[in-house]
Scaffold this motif. Structure first.
Motif, PDB file in Angstrom:
ATOM      1  N   GLU B 238       0.929  -8.090 -10.036  1.00 18.54           N
ATOM      2  CA  GLU B 238       1.206  -8.348  -8.626  1.00 18.54           C
ATOM      3  C   GLU B 238       0.411  -7.314  -7.846  1.00 18.54           C
ATOM      4  N   ILE B 240      -0.684  -4.937  -5.053  1.00 21.63           N
ATOM      5  CA  ILE B 240      -0.110  -4.266  -3.897  1.00 21.63           C
ATOM      6  C   ILE B 240      -1.263  -4.030  -2.934  1.00 21.63           C
ATOM      7  N   GLN B 247       0.110   1.123   0.470  1.00 22.52           N
ATOM      8  CA  GLN B 247       0.194   0.896  -0.976  1.00 22.52           C
ATOM      9  C   GLN B 247       1.053   1.973  -1.634  1.00 22.52           C
ATOM     10  N   ARG B 250       4.761   1.495  -1.028  1.00 21.17           N
ATOM     11  CA  ARG B 250       5.332   0.455  -1.900  1.00 21.17           C
ATOM     12  C   ARG B 250       5.469   0.970  -3.332  1.00 21.17           C
ATOM     13  N   LEU B 251       4.452   1.686  -3.795  1.00 22.15           N
ATOM     14  CA  LEU B 251       4.500   2.223  -5.159  1.00 22.15           C
ATOM     15  C   LEU B 251       5.657   3.205  -5.305  1.00 22.15           C
TER      16      LEU B 251
ATOM     17  N   TYR C 300       1.993  -4.289 -11.853  1.00 22.48           N
ATOM     18  CA  TYR C 300       1.587  -4.073 -10.464  1.00 22.48           C
ATOM     19  C   TYR C 300       0.187  -3.480 -10.441  1.00 22.48           C
ATOM     20  N   ILE C 302      -2.970  -1.772  -7.965  1.00 25.36           N
ATOM     21  CA  ILE C 302      -3.459  -1.274  -6.681  1.00 25.36           C
ATOM     22  C   ILE C 302      -4.958  -1.088  -6.817  1.00 25.36           C
TER      23      ILE C 302
END
Ligand SMILES: Cc1cc2nc3c(=O)[nH]c(=O)nc-3n(C[C@H](O)[C@H](O)[C@H](O)COP(=O)(O)OP(=O)(O)OC[C@H]3O[C@@H](n4cnc5c(N)ncnc54)[C@H](O)[C@@H]3O)c2cc1C
Ligand SMILES: Cc1cc2nc3c(=O)[nH]c(=O)nc-3n(C[C@H](O)[C@H](O)[C@H](O)COP(=O)(O)OP(=O)(O)OC[C@H]3O[C@@H](n4cnc5c(N)ncnc54)[C@H](O)[C@@H]3O)c2cc1C
Ligand SMILES: Cc1cc2nc3c(=O)[nH]c(=O)nc-3n(C[C@H](O)[C@H](O)[C@H](O)COP(=O)(O)OP(=O)(O)OC[C@H]3O[C@@H](n4cnc5c(N)ncnc54)[C@H](O)[C@@H]3O)c2cc1C
Lengths: 453, 261, 317
Positions: B238, B240, B247, B250-251, C300, C302
């Motif tokens: 997913e 971010i 970011q 959220r992390l 997840y 980034i």
């Protein structure tokens, strides 16, 4: 006897070997005629072409050749490969590839000229990729900034080439996150910086405090901000010199840690930080090359091993302190000394009998370690300890020859990538079972042959 | 004294690949082939035993595969094994580990080795089946994932360690002859140069058919069949998105939630 | 009605948690009139009955023998159970012990076999098992034509362990005759990694070559400490002498065996690195390159600069 140049001899050898990886390694160092021969070896089968198209180590010339083929699997790989040159990307784009491929091209570091066209792509994913590409020009960035898309706005606010007008526009339409990045942008216009400096939102003040183009007066004010994160960002900002940071008594240890990382601090500030109760503050200051020897001596006796390690890794650490640390009970501190290229002979000598693998690995890399000792390390039973010698620019040939026969492939690969590899060892490694080793060995031989012709 | 080592040529894939038209395997053009990494260790273990035992010991390498797999066979032979056996029949194209084991069992009956080593698993399909299925067919003692071995030729037991979950090891003795599947790291495998691998062409290799082993093509049945192959859902990550501050925020939430902070 | 059998396992007298996951795997395909029996071989099998009396279990078969792992004995039990009950499925966890006995049992039964199964379904009345291939790059649906019984080894950490409490019937089964060729001699505990415990850590922040410089490593060490994470690294970082070897995650380093949250920053995700961490349930990848392999195994992702993210994260801990 006919004169055979080194390049001719090598090319015959490579043709006889018929190995695609060796051919790839040699390619860039050869003339056109030889390249044609190597190309046949490297791109002989589709399987091989697919491998080359995806390989970041592939020569740009071959990637360009591959871009002439209409094979969709090749196109996808080339678009993703960071080594693909601009002309090849242009050809890929001219072939009307699917959106996924256009997206990879739009994000590619070599896409330069193509971005103007891609900025008008009908796929939003492609346009987003353009907006995130660091080489996008001011005009492209400005044109994209008009789009009502949160992700594009974020990319543009962080784009190196965004100009004042674009940033101004984003400041007015963007959400708090976008405005925060605008405030941090070196191109941010002064009026916006003033608004940001006095914003109610700590995030925006913090980002403003991190702006490398921030006027000194604003930065000095933000150093006094009630919010510790804003002060921290201001302390990090090198727009003012360390000498201007004269108050290291910040109540927040986190902020003091950031002080300790700055260079050109005042002596009094350094002294206070060296006596800080927080381990991390001392750890950072112990690494700081501005710290005077007396203080380093004190820090070298710090109860926290990590602080002592930092002293050992301080480029300004004097020889006598290094010698003392060579006898530290903590192996990681001793390993720090062993890594030091200017450690005194005495310190190195004290470490030679150390049994710890981190210490031995560090000695193996250190050009100051005596050659006979490097030979011993190159034969150590631990493969990771042995490999360290391959990183040592002063390693004696004898030790490198030992590594050329190392059973551990990575050790031979590391050896093969040495730029100073002798022809003798390179020849030997050219027959290695590992592709990566043959690649590097052939590159070495070809480089030498090219300079001899 | 004879040790039989079974080896497999395995295929590796890049991130981008395409499936075959029948949807049951990957298009071969996308393969990079090599000797199974585990097999380097099992071959080495056999060679170490042979070298300790002296001249009358023999190491025989066996593979089930078409002529492309000669590379794997020769890589093992070049390290110092004495001879090779390759068995192939088109009917084996869909063979699973069980079917391969049935073929290998016939080879063992023929060769009568004192010990059989296999890799603990293959790098491509990794079913960890072939070796222990072979033992089951032969009715031989067996142990899987052997990470340490003390065995001297002629003795009727071996002492070994099996690598279990979490790095724990079990020490056990096993009656010989036995089939052992060998784990990475049991030794430091030697290697042979490309030249050595080419020269290994001169070593004797028996190329056998199922017929030669007294097997009928329909006698080598698999225990499974591939119905279809497909790529797992892409980009399961997913993403971010947002500015760095966004970011990280959220992390930090994710970390705090998962850590119960 | 079909019979389903789970072979539960113990090690040194302790029930393996993975047995409950295997029970869950079979209850997921269990029909109303199917019967699920769980067999346990142990010195004191009754001691495990209660833990195995979870939802979906109709019967516990207690085989009183030894706590030592003996593949020959387990195979004999499987063969006997199969002969007696003609099960459609026999399942066991895909652990190292099962590697020893499951394939041998399958050939003795002439059953179907699929190992490391991560999904089960029934298609047109046929059992279909899903497993991975080519280092997890593909999934494969496998079926078992003309096999009355199928033996499955079930991947661990996929199915939630079965819970609840039922009151299954408890049957005792005498251990069958088996020619046992192995003898348990003892245990060797895992090697001590020297101070830092990658294997035991639940939360790891791992850095790779993206960190660039030795002094930058300190910044991530500080971040890790503030977040309560253990600092891990990829191989080049240890090779450079920037972190002790014991911090290295991967094939030639440590296995992050107990990790629940793994944040990889500036790590490309080479196969060798993945070896040590790809099983972790929550992987977060931070990388400037959206194509880095690490994203293919992350939960997840980034796409971004690790320094910016780290600096921002510091503000939250
Ligand atoms: C056929 C082939 C296969 C390759 N396979 C791999 C691979 O599996 N993994 C990989 O990282 N690179 C591999 N490479 C090399 C890769 O493409 C880069 O060349 C490599 O990462 C070195 O990058 P560099 O030139 O920036 O740094 P270099 O100066 O060459 O190396 C810098 C650092 O990278 C480390 N390094 C280099 N190669 C490896 C390696 N194989 N494993 C671990 N550390 C390494 C070194 O330890 C060193 O610390 C392969 C190359 C070829 C030709
Ligand atoms: C994705 C893919 C597609 C496949 N398609 C099918 C299919 O269509 N139908 C089907 O039923 N099976 C199929 N298989 C299974 C495959 O053919 C067998 O699994 C394989 O031959 C043995 O099993 P393994 O690779 O899991 O090896 P493992 O059981 O994990 O064992 C590895 C060890 O067993 C030995 N070994 C394994 N194979 C051989 C061999 N051929 N010769 C000698 N020794 C060997 C080696 O010592 C090796 O180290 C497929 C496999 C792959 C990679
Ligand atoms: C036999 C063998 C055993 C090995 N064992 C291991 C092992 O146990 N463990 C291990 O790790 N490796 C091991 N390797 C090495 C492995 O092949 C790789 O070379 C290594 O894992 C690469 O490390 P890396 O990801 O840190 O570096 P790289 O592959 O160079 O990746 C660096 C990444 O950082 C990203 N990046 C760069 N700058 C930034 C930034 N500012 N912000 C965010 N991201 C950034 C880049 O996009 C890139 O993806 C082994 C290799 C071999 C051959």
């Amino acid at each position: 006897m006919a004169f055979v140049s080194a390049a001719d001899a090598l090319i015959s050898r490579l043709v006889a070997l018929g190995d695609p990886y060796a051919a790839l390694g040699a390619y860039d160092h050869m003339g056109d005629e030889e390249r044609a021969m190597l190309q046949d070896i490297a791109l002989g089968t589709r399987r091989q072409r697919l491998i080359v198209a995806a390989a970041p180590y592939a020569p740009a010339g071959l990637l360009e050749l591959l871009s002439r083929e209409a094979d969709a699997a090749l196109v996808l790989r080339l678009a993703k490969n960071p080594a693909t040159p601009a002309d090849a990307l242009a050809r890929l784009l001219a072939g009307n590839p699917p959106a996924r491929v256009r997206r990879y091209i739009a994000a590619h570091a070599h896409a330069g000229e193509l971005l103007t066209q891609l900025a008008q792509d009908n796929s939003i994913e492609v346009r987003r990729a353009v907006s995130g590409n660091a080489v996008a020009t001011t005009e492209i960035v400005a044109a994209l900034a008009i789009e009502d898309d949160g992700l594009i706005a974020r990319n543009v606010a962080a784009a190196p080439n965004a100009d004042a007008a674009t940033l101004q526009q984003l400041w007015h339409v963007g959400d708090a996150w976008v405005r925060a990045d605008v405030a941090a942008h070196p191109g941010c216009p002064p009026e916006i910086l003033s608004q940001a400096e006095t914003s109610d939102d700590a995030l925006i003040r913090r980002k403003c405090a991190s702006n490398p183009a921030l006027p000194e007066a604003m930065l000095m004010r933000l150093l006094e901000d009630p919010d510790e994160q804003v002060r921290g960002a201001a302390v990090r900002n090198t727009a003012i010199s360390g000498e201007q940071l004269d108050d290291a008594d910040d109540p927040s240890a986190k902020v003091r840690r950031l002080f300790a990382r700055r260079t050109r601090l005042l002596e009094a500030v350094i002294a206070r930080l060296a006596a800080d109760p927080d381990d991390w503050v001392r750890r950072w200051i112990a690494r700081n090359s501005d710290v005077p020897a007396e203080l380093l001596e004190q820090l070298a006796k710090d109860p926290a091993a990590a602080v002592r390690r930092s002293v050992a890794r301080n480029p300004a650490c004097p020889p006598d302190i290094l010698s003392a640390l060579a006898a530290d009970p903590e192996s990681w501190v001793r390993a720090g000394v062993a890594l030091c290229e200017d450690a005194p002979d005495k310190a190195i000598a004290a470490l030679l009998d150390d049994g710890d693998r981190d210490v031995l690995g560090a000695l193996g890399r250190n050009p100051r370690t005596p050659p006979e000792q490097l030979l011993v390390i190159a034969r150590h039973q631990d493969k990771d300890v042995r490999r360290s010698v391959a990183f040592n620019r002063a390693a004696p040939q004898e030790a490198l020859a030992v590594l050329a026969d190392d059973t551990y492939p990575l050790n031979r690969a590391t050896l093969a990538s040495r730029k100073d590899l002798t022809a003798l060892l390179a020849e030997r490694l050219l027959e290695d079972p590992e592709p990566q080793v043959r690649f590097a060995a052939a590159a070495n031989l070809a480089r030498t042959a090219a300079t001899q012709t | 004294m004879k040790i039989l080592v079974t080896v497999k040529q395995v295929a590796a894939l890049d991130d981008e690949f395409e499936l075959r038209d029948d949807g049951r395997d990957v298009d071969e053009d996308f393969f990079e082939e090599d000797l199974n990494e585990f097999d380097h260790y099992s071959v080495e273990e056999a060679l170490l035993i042979k070298e300790a035992a002296g001249d009358d010991a023999e190491v025989v390498i066996v593979t089930v595969g078409n002529e492309d797999t000669d590379d794997a066979l020769r890589t093992a032979l070049a390290k110092g094994a004495d001879r090779g056996i390759r068995i192939w029949d088109e009917s084996l194209a869909d063979a699973d580990g069980i079917a391969v084991a049935k073929v290998l069992a016939k080879v063992v009956e023929r060769e009568k080795p004192d010990m059989v080593f296999t890799g603990a698993q293959s790098a491509d399909f990794g079913s960890a089946v072939t070796g222990m299925a072979l033992a089951g067919l032969l009715g031989w003692p067996h142990a899987a994932v052997v990470c340490n071995l003390e065995y001297s030729p002629g003795s009727d037991t071996a002492t070994l360690r099996r690598e279990l979950e979490g790095g724990l090891e079990e020490i056990m003795t096993v009656r010989c002859p036995a089939v052992l599947s060998i784990q990475l790291g049991i030794n430091e495998p030697r290697y042979a140069s490309l030249r050595g691998i080419k020269q290994a062409k001169q070593k004797p290799v028996d190329e056998l058919t199922l017929d030669d082993l007294g097997l009928a093509a329909d006698g080598v049945t698999s225990a499974s069949r591939v119905r279809r192959m497909y790529a797992p859902e892409k980009g399961q990550a997913e993403l971010i998105t947002g500015s760095a501050a966004e970011q990280a925020t959220r992390l930090a939430e994710i970390i705090k939630e998962l850590r119960g902070m | 009605m079909a019979n389903l059998i789970v072979i539960a396992e113990q090690r040194d007298g302790e029930l393996r948690e993975t047995s409950l996951e295997t029970i869950a795997a079979l209850t997921s395909i269990k029909q109303a009139d199917d019967k699920l029996a769980v067999a346990i071989i142990a010195a004191d099998p009754q001691a495990h009955v209660q833990a195995l009396s979870v939802d979906g279990v109709d019967e516990v078969v207690a085989v009183k023998a030894t706590d030592d792992f003996q593949p020959d004995l387990t195979e004999a039990v499987i063969v006997e159970l199969a002969k007696e009950r003609k099960p459609s499925v026999i399942a066991v966890a895909h652990g190292v012990d099962a590697w020893s006995f499951a394939p041998a049992a399958a050939v003795k039964l002439d059953s179907g076999l699929a190992t490391d199964v991560m999904g089960l379904k029934v298609e047109d009345g046929e059992l279909v098992a899903t497993r991975a291939g080519y280092a997890e790059k593909v999934l494969v649906d496998i079926d078992f034509p003309e096999k009355e019984t199928v033996l499955l080894t079930v991947r661990t950490n996929v199915f939630e362990p079965a819970a609840g409490s039922g009151s299954p019937e408890v049957t005792e089964m005498a251990p069958p005759e088996a020619d046992v060729a192995t003898t348990h001699e003892g245990w060797k505990p895992p090697a001590d990694a020297g101070g830092i415990d990658i294997g035991g850590a639940e939360f790891i922040l791992s850095i790779g070559r993206g960190v660039g410089d030795e002094s930058n490593v300190e910044e991530f060490q500080e971040l890790a400490e503030n977040m309560g994470a253990t600092l891990g690294c990829s191989r080049p970082i240890a090779d450079n002498g920037w972190l002790p070897k014991a911090h290295q995650v991967g094939q030639s380093g440590q296995l992050a065996a107990n990790c629940k949250l793994y944040i990889a920053m500036g790590v490309s995700g080479s196969v060798q690195h993945q070896w040590g961490m790809k099983h972790v349930e929550n992987i977060v990848a931070v990388n400037t390159d959206p194509e880095a392999s690490i994203f293919s195994i992350a939960r997840y992702g980034i796409v971004g600069d690790m320094f910016e993210i780290a600096e921002e994260l510091e503000n939250h801990f």
